[in-house]
Structures are given as structure tokens and as C-alpha cells.
Design an enzyme around this catalytic site. Structure first.
Site, PDB file in Angstrom:
ATOM      1  N   GLY A   1       0.825  -1.193   0.000  1.00  0.00           N
ATOM      2  CA  GLY A   1       0.000   0.000   0.000  1.00  0.00           C
ATOM      3  C   GLY A   1       0.865   1.250   0.000  1.00  0.00           C
ATOM      4  CB  CYS A   2       0.220   4.686  -1.203  1.00  0.00           C
ATOM      5  SG  CYS A   2      -1.496   4.861  -0.664  1.00  0.00           S
ATOM      6  CE1 TYR A   3      -1.635   8.286   3.924  1.00  0.00           C
ATOM      7  CE2 TYR A   3      -3.443   6.765   3.549  1.00  0.00           C
ATOM      8  CZ  TYR A   3      -2.976   8.060   3.651  1.00  0.00           C
ATOM      9  OH  TYR A   3      -3.842   9.124   3.512  1.00  0.00           O
TER      10      TYR A   3
ATOM     11  CB  THR B   1       5.302   2.494   0.165  1.00  0.00           C
ATOM     12  OG1 THR B   1       4.756   1.308  -0.425  1.00  0.00           O
ATOM     13  CG2 THR B   1       6.611   2.834  -0.531  1.00  0.00           C
TER      14      THR B   1
END
Length: 343
Positions: free
Chosen positions: A149-151, A153
């Protein structure tokens, strides 16, 4: 040439995948797929700027994908990959799933946080968590990669060096304040936001309710060798893309920023997509990473409170999704990680 298919090309991540893959020197895009019920439609009807790509978006066809591709990207909402991955796995092709369906190592945790029955439990242990900088060896041997996921990462890359080197006191909860462009919510919600709310700046999913929390805690616990608990609060800021996380961690003992800076440079010295900013950096912004696959990290020890403050920024659609997915594909096929990117 690597024969590639993309399932879910009409969303943000599908579009970003195509932008990279069209220019990739050893990729041939052989299939574009939508949902099972979708009708054939030229990609140019949706994305006229992809004029070199003369393909139609087809209804999902597992057998065709399995027989014509070397790797497939699944850029679909959560819970859809349950039905697709087991069928594709039998064809022996490589699979990169951009949803959350195989990121968590325990299906019970997935079911609790995503409120959905996990119907492909047998494939969880076959998946490798696709954080490229930390798991490259496992990714290189993987058939199924669960793209992060982006968060998570931003947070995991931001924390990894000091947790791995035991500089910080993880018995105290890590505090994470994250801010994201609206594109992380998908195209429909982004359009609604800009029509009804922009330029609103808002907090959401407070008090430990965001679905990325177990992913962050899982991976930080692996790094530390013991359980890590975080306080995570996400915010939406009035821009389309980009993500910035500010992380606060208690230090075990007083250590200078210079020593921490050296630890980060040593930890990431082989990773071309990680940029450690000078230890005297006092200003860092999302514009510094937009439309790139970089994660830029700054850190500073607050000697007064003995806390380490870490700033980690990415483009949520690239390093937080599609860019990292292509980076993982490069690793899976033994290519330099930067292949297909401008750096």
C-alpha cells in the site's frame, strides 16, 4: 520481450502502469482487460494519449491471459484478486497484485480489517510482500507479489534503518501523521472531491481504524523481531497526487542526527529509488517526488525530547502503486530495477 497484460486499466493505477510499460524497452503489452462483464472498447477511447498502443480493452479472460502472457498486473479493487489469482497460478505466469488481498500473512487479520471473507487462503503463503528495497531476493523468486500500500511504503521505508539497527525504542508506540493527495481514493471519489469539497483538508479514519495499520505493523514487526504498535492518522490534502508521512519515534539513547544520517545512507546505499536528504534539510515537499518512483527521506533528532522525526515522501500512484509494481516486475525478470524509468 516480456509479454505483459494489465487487468483493470481504467483506474488511476492502470493508467500509470500503461504510461511506464509503453516506454519499457523489454516489454510488449499483449492484453488489456476490464471487468468480466465489460464490452470490448479501444484503449484510445479512454486514453487518446496512448496512441502507439493499438489494443482493445477486453472482458476478463483468464485462459487467454494465462496462455499469452509472462506477467499480469492486477490493478483491481480489494477482494477481486481472490477469484483471479488461483486460476492464473495454475498457468505458471508471474502475478503482481496491486490490491491488499495477499499483503497480510494471516487471513483472520485481513477479514477483521477488510470485513470480507478471504476465499483464497491457500495462496497467502505463496505471496511475497513486494516492498522492493527490503525483499528483492524473495521477489526475484516469486510467482505472486503483493504490491504494498502507499501509506505503508512511506512508513516502512522511513522507519526501516533505525528499527533494523535498534536505534529506537519500539516498546513505545510509533506515531505516524500522513497526508495524501485525493487520488488514493480512486477516480470516482477524486472527481466527487474536486466537484464538492476542494480545497478541503480533512482527517479521516482516526483512532486506529485505517486498513493499512495491520500492514504497517506486520512489516515493522518483521524488521524489529518483536511486536510493533503504531498510532496512525491519515489526512486528505487538496491536491491530486503525492504523499508525505511524518513519523515520530522515541530513541533508546541520545544519538546525533549525523549518526542516524549515516545509518540511512548505509542501509539504502544500493537502492537507486531511495534518496536520503542531507542531514541539514529543513524543508521537504511533495513536489520533489511527483511523477517519479522515488522515495525521499529526511530525518532529524529532536534532542530536547529525544525523539527521532522522519519525513518520507512519495508519489502515491507511482512508488506507492504502479511504479513499485513495475520495479517489482524488473526484479522478477532479473532486470535492473530502474529499467523503464527515467532517473
Amino acid at each position: 520481450m516480456i509479454r505483459v497484460a494489465v487487468v483493470g486499466v481504467t483506474g488511476y493505477t492502470g493508467e500509470e502502469l500503461l504510461k511506464i510499460l509503453i516506454k519499457h524497452p523489454v516489454v510488449k503489452i499483449v492484453g488489456l482487460y476490464g471487468r468480466i462483464s465489460s464490452k470490448k472498447k479501444s484503449i484510445l477511447e479512454i486514453y487518446p494519449h496512448f496512441s502507439p498502443l493499438n489494443l482493445k480493452i477486453e472482458p476478463l479472460n483468464i485462459e487467454k491471459i494465462g496462455n499469452t502472457c509472462d506477467v499480469v498486473f492486477l490493478a483491481m479493487p480489494n477482494s477481486i484478486a481472490f477469484k483471479i489469482v488461483p486460476c492464473l497460478f495454475d498457468f505458471g505466469i508471474k502475478i503482481i497484485d496491486l490490491s491488499a488481498d495477499f499483503r497480510l500473512s494471516k487471513y483472520e487479520v485481513y477479514e477483521k480489517w477488510y470485513r470480507t471473507v478471504h476465499t483464497a487462503k491457500d495462496y497467502i503463503n505463496k505471496a511475497v510482500y513486494g516492498l522492493s528495497e527490503l525483499n528483492a531476493d524473495k521477489i526475484s523468486k516469486a510467482t505472486l507479489v503483493a504490491n504494498p500500500g502507499c501509506y505503508p511504503t512511506t512508513v516502512i521505508l522511513g522507519c526501516a534503518p533505525v528499527i533494523k539497527n535498534e536505534f529506537v525504542n519500539i516498546k513505545n508506540k510509533i506515531v505516524i501523521d500522513s497526508k495524501s493527495g485525493i487520488s488514493g481514493a480512486g477516480k470516482k471519489n477524486t472527481q466527487k472531491y474536486f466537484e464538492e469539497e476542494h480545497p478541503n483538508f480533512k482527517v479521516y479514519k482516526i483512532a486506529g481504524t485505517h486498513r493499512h495499520i495491520p500492514e504497517i505493523e506486520q512489516e515493522l514487526s518483521i524488521l524489529s523481531g518483536e511486536s510493533v504498535i503504531v498510532n496512525f492518522t491519515p489526512h486528505i490534502i487538496p491536491i491530486e497526487r503525492g504523499m508525505l508521512s511524518t513519523i515520530y519515534i522515541d530513541m533508546k539513547k541520545q544519538v546525533s542526527t549525523s549518526i542516524i544520517f549515516e545509518a540511512y545512507n548505509d542501509f539504502f546505499h544500493k537502492n537507486q529509488f531511495i534518496k536520503i536528504l542531507d542531514e541539514n534539510t529543513t524543508a521537504i515537499g511533495i513536489k520533489d517526488v511527483l511523477n517519479t518512483n522515488f522515495c525521499k527521506i529526511a530525518m532529524k533528532v529532536d534532542e530536547r525530547t529525544n525523539k527521532l522525526i522522519i519525513i518520507s515522501i512519495i508519489d502515491n500512484l507511482l512508488k506507492g502503486a504502479s511504479g513499485q509494481a513495475v520495479q517489482n516486475m524488473n526484479i522478477m525478470f532479473g532486470l535492473p530495477e530502474t529499467t523503464g524509468f527515467t532517473i
